[in-house]
Design an enzyme around this catalytic site. Structure first.
Site, PDB file in Angstrom:
ATOM      1  N   ILE A   1     -27.255 -15.840   2.334  1.00 47.05           N
ATOM      2  CA  ILE A   1     -28.452 -15.374   1.927  1.00 47.05           C
ATOM      3  C   ILE A   1     -28.654 -14.288   2.944  1.00 47.05           C
ATOM      4  O   ILE A   1     -28.157 -14.135   4.158  1.00 47.05           O
ATOM      5  CB  ILE A   1     -29.357 -16.324   2.175  1.00 47.05           C
ATOM      6  CG1 ILE A   1     -30.785 -16.275   1.372  1.00 47.05           C
ATOM      7  CG2 ILE A   1     -29.831 -16.580   3.605  1.00 47.05           C
ATOM      8  CD1 ILE A   1     -31.238 -17.480   0.793  1.00 47.05           C
TER       9      ILE A   1
ATOM     10  N   VAL B   1     -24.438 -17.410   6.413  1.00 50.45           N
ATOM     11  CA  VAL B   1     -24.048 -16.205   6.480  1.00 50.45           C
ATOM     12  C   VAL B   1     -24.986 -15.148   6.178  1.00 50.45           C
ATOM     13  O   VAL B   1     -25.628 -15.648   5.141  1.00 50.45           O
ATOM     14  CB  VAL B   1     -22.659 -15.759   6.190  1.00 50.45           C
ATOM     15  CG1 VAL B   1     -21.661 -16.613   6.859  1.00 50.45           C
ATOM     16  CG2 VAL B   1     -22.456 -16.130   4.655  1.00 50.45           C
ATOM     17  N   SER B   2     -25.290 -14.346   6.755  1.00 51.59           N
ATOM     18  CA  SER B   2     -26.384 -13.373   6.308  1.00 51.59           C
ATOM     19  C   SER B   2     -26.298 -12.424   5.029  1.00 51.59           C
ATOM     20  O   SER B   2     -27.174 -12.307   4.418  1.00 51.59           O
ATOM     21  CB  SER B   2     -26.668 -12.044   7.322  1.00 51.59           C
ATOM     22  OG  SER B   2     -26.945 -12.898   8.761  1.00 51.59           O
ATOM     23  N   THR B   3     -25.245 -12.238   4.609  1.00 48.30           N
ATOM     24  CA  THR B   3     -24.899 -11.381   3.347  1.00 48.30           C
ATOM     25  C   THR B   3     -23.790 -12.204   2.445  1.00 48.30           C
ATOM     26  O   THR B   3     -23.072 -13.086   3.092  1.00 48.30           O
ATOM     27  CB  THR B   3     -24.525  -9.955   3.535  1.00 48.30           C
ATOM     28  OG1 THR B   3     -23.135  -9.845   4.119  1.00 48.30           O
ATOM     29  CG2 THR B   3     -25.437  -9.213   4.418  1.00 48.30           C
TER      30      THR B   3
END
Length: 193
Positions: free
Chosen positions: A39, A12-14
């Site tokens: 990340i 996942v991006s955040t």
């Protein structure tokens, strides 16, 4: 006889986003091990992906929920798919119904590779045409001098370790080769060479 492994990879991006949906899908596929990453999408450093690249052996399988979880850009995705293909590792993307073990998956892989080659050919052709056009106008061929400010900005972005090389190239407009040349120069001058 070494046993073939099935790895799941979820990202996942955040930090706020939840991995549970991806993990549920991967657990249903009975993966031997699932590597997860929370990340920022701008960070080039994806430690779990690098671990996965190191761990997989020929005959293993990697399952992802979707292509967007594996690659941060089309170029990045194609390079990763080709990397795993060259290692003899099968790749399955559930959302896109992509499996490099099937005829359809092999066809998609061939299309990926063709687009990748086409992009490289276009860049080479544009470079050649640009040099010919410059010569026709009486200019010398070769590399134009890159603005010092752009290089300075690129090196700062690189040092922040928050952006990939391709993102830095996109933000500053300098070429990848130029950026690598200046990174090497700054590393060498930093070590007193």
């Amino acid at each position: 006889m070494s046993e073939h492994y099935c790895y799941g990879y979820a990202r996942v991006s955040t930090q706020q986003q939840d991995l549970s949906r991806q993990l549920d899908m991967l657990k249903q596929r009975h993966c031997n091990e699932i590597l997860t990453e929370k990340i920022s999408g701008t960070k080039a450093d994806r430690p779990e992906l690098f671990r996965l690249k190191d761990k997989v052996r020929s005959g293993d399988t990697i399952i992802i929920e979707s292509f967007s979880r594996l690659g941060r850009s089309t170029k990045d995705l194609i390079e990763l798919v080709e990397y795993f293909e060259n290692k003899g590792v099968k790749l399955i993307s559930l959302k896109e119904n992509f499996d490099t073990n099937t005829p359809q998956g092999k066809l998609m892989l061939t299309v990926f590779q063709a687009f990748s080659q086409f992009e490289r050919d276009l860049i080479a052709q544009r470079t050649k045409e640009g040099l010919e056009s410059a010569r026709a106008r009486g200019r010398k061929g070769g590399r134009p001098k890159v603005k010092d400010k752009a290089i300075e900005k690129a090196l700062k972005l690189y040092d922040s370790k928050e952006y990939s090389i391709s993102e830095i190239v996109g933000m500053t407009g300098i070429s990848q080769a130029t950026l690598y040349r200046y990174i090497r120069k700054s590393l060498n001058s930093g070590t007193g060479k």
